[in-house]
Design an enzyme around this catalytic site. Structure first.
Site, PDB file in Angstrom:
ATOM      1  N   GLY A  46      40.267  49.282  53.854  1.00 53.61           N
ATOM      2  CA  GLY A  46      41.280  50.349  54.199  1.00 53.61           C
ATOM      3  C   GLY A  46      42.592  50.082  53.514  1.00 53.61           C
ATOM      4  O   GLY A  46      42.720  48.716  53.152  1.00 53.61           O
ATOM      5  N   GLN A  51      51.469  50.738  51.596  1.00 52.94           N
ATOM      6  CA  GLN A  51      51.218  49.567  50.969  1.00 52.94           C
ATOM      7  C   GLN A  51      51.199  49.800  49.426  1.00 52.94           C
ATOM      8  O   GLN A  51      51.209  49.131  48.794  1.00 52.94           O
ATOM      9  CB  GLN A  51      49.553  49.088  51.369  1.00 52.94           C
ATOM     10  CG  GLN A  51      49.610  49.007  52.844  1.00 52.94           C
ATOM     11  CD  GLN A  51      48.087  48.340  53.299  1.00 52.94           C
ATOM     12  OE1 GLN A  51      47.183  48.918  53.442  1.00 52.94           O
ATOM     13  NE2 GLN A  51      47.852  46.999  52.966  1.00 52.94           N
ATOM     14  N   CYS A  91      44.618  41.505  55.785  1.00 50.65           N
ATOM     15  CA  CYS A  91      45.183  43.002  55.412  1.00 50.65           C
ATOM     16  C   CYS A  91      45.489  42.593  53.798  1.00 50.65           C
ATOM     17  O   CYS A  91      45.797  41.633  53.325  1.00 50.65           O
ATOM     18  CB  CYS A  91      46.726  42.784  55.959  1.00 50.65           C
ATOM     19  SG  CYS A  91      47.594  44.279  55.566  1.00 50.65           S
ATOM     20  N   LEU A  92      45.376  43.744  52.985  1.00 57.99           N
ATOM     21  CA  LEU A  92      45.484  43.391  51.614  1.00 57.99           C
ATOM     22  C   LEU A  92      46.797  43.191  51.334  1.00 57.99           C
ATOM     23  O   LEU A  92      46.897  42.739  50.267  1.00 57.99           O
ATOM     24  CB  LEU A  92      45.185  44.912  50.860  1.00 57.99           C
ATOM     25  CG  LEU A  92      43.556  44.855  50.914  1.00 57.99           C
ATOM     26  CD1 LEU A  92      43.289  46.372  50.133  1.00 57.99           C
ATOM     27  CD2 LEU A  92      42.695  43.842  50.257  1.00 57.99           C
ATOM     28  N   HIS A 133      44.703  49.933  62.448  1.00 58.76           N
ATOM     29  CA  HIS A 133      45.351  48.834  61.591  1.00 58.76           C
ATOM     30  C   HIS A 133      46.096  49.772  60.635  1.00 58.76           C
ATOM     31  O   HIS A 133      47.193  49.547  60.312  1.00 58.76           O
ATOM     32  CB  HIS A 133      44.248  47.855  60.892  1.00 58.76           C
ATOM     33  CG  HIS A 133      44.977  47.013  59.978  1.00 58.76           C
ATOM     34  ND1 HIS A 133      44.996  45.420  60.082  1.00 58.76           N
ATOM     35  CD2 HIS A 133      45.593  47.190  58.739  1.00 58.76           C
ATOM     36  CE1 HIS A 133      45.385  45.178  58.906  1.00 58.76           C
ATOM     37  NE2 HIS A 133      45.744  46.096  58.284  1.00 58.76           N
ATOM     38  N   GLU A 134      45.358  50.849  59.876  1.00 53.85           N
ATOM     39  CA  GLU A 134      46.029  51.557  58.927  1.00 53.85           C
ATOM     40  C   GLU A 134      47.103  52.512  59.561  1.00 53.85           C
ATOM     41  O   GLU A 134      48.080  52.680  58.731  1.00 53.85           O
ATOM     42  CB  GLU A 134      44.909  52.363  58.184  1.00 53.85           C
ATOM     43  CG  GLU A 134      43.742  51.543  57.566  1.00 53.85           C
ATOM     44  CD  GLU A 134      44.446  50.484  56.568  1.00 53.85           C
ATOM     45  OE1 GLU A 134      45.454  50.804  55.992  1.00 53.85           O
ATOM     46  OE2 GLU A 134      43.633  49.422  56.664  1.00 53.85           O
ATOM     47  N   HIS A 137      50.230  50.680  59.627  1.00 53.17           N
ATOM     48  CA  HIS A 137      51.001  50.716  58.381  1.00 53.17           C
ATOM     49  C   HIS A 137      51.831  51.944  58.167  1.00 53.17           C
ATOM     50  O   HIS A 137      53.076  51.776  57.700  1.00 53.17           O
ATOM     51  CB  HIS A 137      49.933  50.575  57.301  1.00 53.17           C
ATOM     52  CG  HIS A 137      49.546  49.049  56.791  1.00 53.17           C
ATOM     53  ND1 HIS A 137      50.445  48.102  56.795  1.00 53.17           N
ATOM     54  CD2 HIS A 137      48.310  48.642  56.865  1.00 53.17           C
ATOM     55  CE1 HIS A 137      49.718  47.163  56.544  1.00 53.17           C
ATOM     56  NE2 HIS A 137      48.275  47.493  56.617  1.00 53.17           N
TER      57      HIS A 137
HETATM   58 NI    NI Z   1      46.532  46.113  56.277  1.00 51.55          NI
END
Ligand code: NI
Length: 166
Positions: A46, A51, A91-92, A133-134, A137
C-alpha cells in the site's frame, strides 16, 4: 514511468492532511499509476499520496498473492467497521520497523476508482488493515501513533539505529 520518492519518518511532511480530489482527471490518474509503480518497486502492499509528498486524498493497494491486482482509492471513507484484529504492520516510510497494531477486523470503504466512478468495498484481514493504515496516512498519521508511548519510544530508537546503519 518515473518512480516517486517516498518520504521517510520523521519527515514533517508525513503529518500533512490530504485534501479530497474534486475530479479524477488525467493528472490524478497519472499520479495513481506512478504510485502503483513506486509501490511495486518498493515491495509494498500500500502507498498513500502523502508518502510521496502529494496532498491529494488517494492511496493505492495490492494485497493479492500475485501482486497483480492494484486497486486505487480516491477520497476513501470508511463507512462501516466491526470487530478487532491485531496484526504486524510495517510502512514504506518507516523502513526496518514492524509492530503489532490493533485495527478493526472488517470494514466497508467507499471511494472513487481510477475511472472516477464511486464504489464500495467490504474488506477484512490484511486488506482491512492496509486500508486503515493508508487512510491514517491521508490524515497525517503513521502506525507508530497507534502504539503505547513506551513501545513507540522503543521502536523509534530501533528505527534511528537502522537509519544510521543504512
Ligand atoms: Ni505506511
Amino acid at each position: 514511468m518515473a518512480m516517486l520518492d517516498i518520504l521517510e519518518f520523521p519527515d514533517p511532511r508525513l503529518r500533512q492532511v490530504a485534501a479530497p480530489v474534486t475530479t479524477v482527471d488525467a493528472d490524478a490518474r497519472a499520479l495513481a499509476e506512478a504510485m502503483i509503480e513506486t509501490m511495486y518497486a518498493a515491495k509494498g502492499i500500500g502507498l498513500a499520496a502523502i508518502q510521496v509528498n502529494d496532498r491529494r486524498r488517494v492511496f493505492v493497494m495490492d494485497t493479492s498473492p500475485g501482486q497483480d491486482q492494484p486497486q486505487v482509492f480516491f477520497n476513501p471513507e470508511i463507512i462501516e467497521r466491526s470487530g478487532a484484529q491485531v496484526g504486524e504492520e510495517g510502512c514504506l516510510s518507516i523502513p526496518g520497523v514492524v509492530a503489532d497494531v490493533e485495527r478493526a477486523d472488517a470494514i466497508k470503504v467507499r471511494a472513487l476508482g481510477l475511472d472516477g466512478q464511486a464504489f464500495e468495498l467490504e474488506a477484512d484481514g490484511l486488506s482491512a488493515v492496509c486500508i486503515q493504515h493508508e487512510i491514517d496516512h491521508l490524515d497525517g498519521k503513521v502506525f507508530l501513533d497507534r502504539l503505547s508511548p513506551l513501545k513507540r519510544r522503543m521502536l523509534q530508537k530501533k528505527y534511528q539505529k537502522h537509519r544510521q546503519q543504512a
